[in-house]
Scaffold this motif. Structure first.
Motif, mmCIF file in Angstrom:
data_model
loop_
_atom_site.group_PDB
_atom_site.id
_atom_site.type_symbol
_atom_site.label_atom_id
_atom_site.label_comp_id
_atom_site.label_asym_id
_atom_site.label_seq_id
_atom_site.Cartn_x
_atom_site.Cartn_y
_atom_site.Cartn_z
ATOM 1 N N ASP A 18 0.856 -1.179 0.000
ATOM 2 C CA ASP A 18 0.000 0.000 0.000
ATOM 3 C C ASP A 18 0.894 1.232 0.000
ATOM 4 O O ASP A 18 1.739 1.377 0.883
ATOM 5 N N VAL A 73 -10.065 -9.783 -6.219
ATOM 6 C CA VAL A 73 -9.882 -9.242 -7.564
ATOM 7 C C VAL A 73 -11.118 -9.590 -8.374
ATOM 8 O O VAL A 73 -11.522 -10.750 -8.444
ATOM 9 N N THR A 76 -12.297 -9.189 -14.951
ATOM 10 C CA THR A 76 -12.460 -8.163 -15.972
ATOM 11 C C THR A 76 -12.213 -8.781 -17.337
ATOM 12 O O THR A 76 -11.486 -9.759 -17.453
ATOM 13 N N VAL A 86 -2.738 -4.681 -15.596
ATOM 14 C CA VAL A 86 -3.210 -4.145 -14.328
ATOM 15 C C VAL A 86 -3.836 -5.254 -13.500
ATOM 16 O O VAL A 86 -3.612 -5.355 -12.295
ATOM 17 N N ASP A 87 -4.619 -6.109 -14.145
ATOM 18 C CA ASP A 87 -5.252 -7.210 -13.443
ATOM 19 C C ASP A 87 -4.201 -8.174 -12.906
ATOM 20 O O ASP A 87 -4.326 -8.657 -11.793
ATOM 21 N N SER A 88 -3.163 -8.447 -13.689
ATOM 22 C CA SER A 88 -2.094 -9.332 -13.229
ATOM 23 C C SER A 88 -1.414 -8.744 -12.002
ATOM 24 O O SER A 88 -1.106 -9.456 -11.052
ATOM 25 N N ALA A 89 -1.177 -7.441 -12.021
ATOM 26 C CA ALA A 89 -0.557 -6.787 -10.873
ATOM 27 C C ALA A 89 -1.464 -6.897 -9.643
ATOM 28 O O ALA A 89 -0.988 -7.130 -8.528
ATOM 29 N N ALA A 90 -2.763 -6.755 -9.848
ATOM 30 C CA ALA A 90 -3.708 -6.879 -8.735
ATOM 31 C C ALA A 90 -3.706 -8.300 -8.180
ATOM 32 O O ALA A 90 -3.774 -8.491 -6.964
ATOM 33 N N VAL A 91 -3.613 -9.282 -9.055
ATOM 34 C CA VAL A 91 -3.579 -10.676 -8.611
ATOM 35 C C VAL A 91 -2.307 -10.938 -7.815
ATOM 36 O O VAL A 91 -2.341 -11.555 -6.745
ATOM 37 N N ARG A 93 -0.511 -8.742 -6.205
ATOM 38 C CA ARG A 93 -0.654 -8.018 -4.943
ATOM 39 C C ARG A 93 -1.528 -8.802 -3.968
ATOM 40 O O ARG A 93 -1.220 -8.903 -2.790
ATOM 41 N N GLN A 94 -2.602 -9.372 -4.473
ATOM 42 C CA GLN A 94 -3.507 -10.154 -3.629
ATOM 43 C C GLN A 94 -2.784 -11.388 -3.086
ATOM 44 O O GLN A 94 -2.916 -11.710 -1.902
#
Length: 155
Positions: A18, A73, A76, A86-91, A93-94
């Protein structure tokens, strides 16, 4: 500290996942280093002291607080390459958020700061063998969860 500031902020970002929390962690680290500056200057390794302080602050905060829920996540569409990145980065991060604090810290120190096992162990307060265990388990978890995410997204 001006030279090491960006590296400390990157470490804080990987530890906390964060930006705001990373900035707070870096600020608290600078305060602690500043308060101990006469001792740190004599020691001759202010960057190492700052890194150790940041890791300790992060691990202590994780011990004091309840685990934060891992954000979900949302699925999308995969039409746009930018959205997929962006989705890969969110995954990622999760998945990183789901790792125990010691494993996440060991991974950050190894792959972000490129530190050897002995140095990571000194920062985390454990043996080099325990560091290797944290790294191995953390990477295994990342691989398993990434493969699960990849398999879940296949049409």
């Amino acid at each position: 500290m001006r030279e090491s500031g960006p590296a400390l902020l990157r470490l804080g970002n990987l530890l906390t996942l964060d930006r705001g929390a990373a900035e707070d962690l870096a600020q608290e680290t600078y305060i602690r280093v500043g308060l101990a500056w006469s001792r740190v200057r004599r020691d001759g390794n202010p960057v190492g002291y700052a890194r150790r302080t940041m890791v300790n602050l992060f691990l202590n905060s994780k011990r004091r607080t309840q685990p934060t829920p891992v954000p979900q996540v949302l699925e999308t569409p995969r039409d746009d390459a930018g959205l997929a990145a962006v989705d890969s980065a969110a995954v990622i991060r999760q998945i990183l958020a789901g790792l125990p604090a010691q494993q996440r810290a060991a991974l950050a120190l190894r792959y972000l700061d490129d530190l050897p096992d002995a140095e990571i162990g000194a920062l985390l307060g454990c043996t080099p063998a325990t560091v290797r265990s944290h790294l191995s388990r953390g990477l295994a978890t990342l691989r398993t969860r990434m493969k699960g995410e990849h398999d879940a997204r296949r049409p």
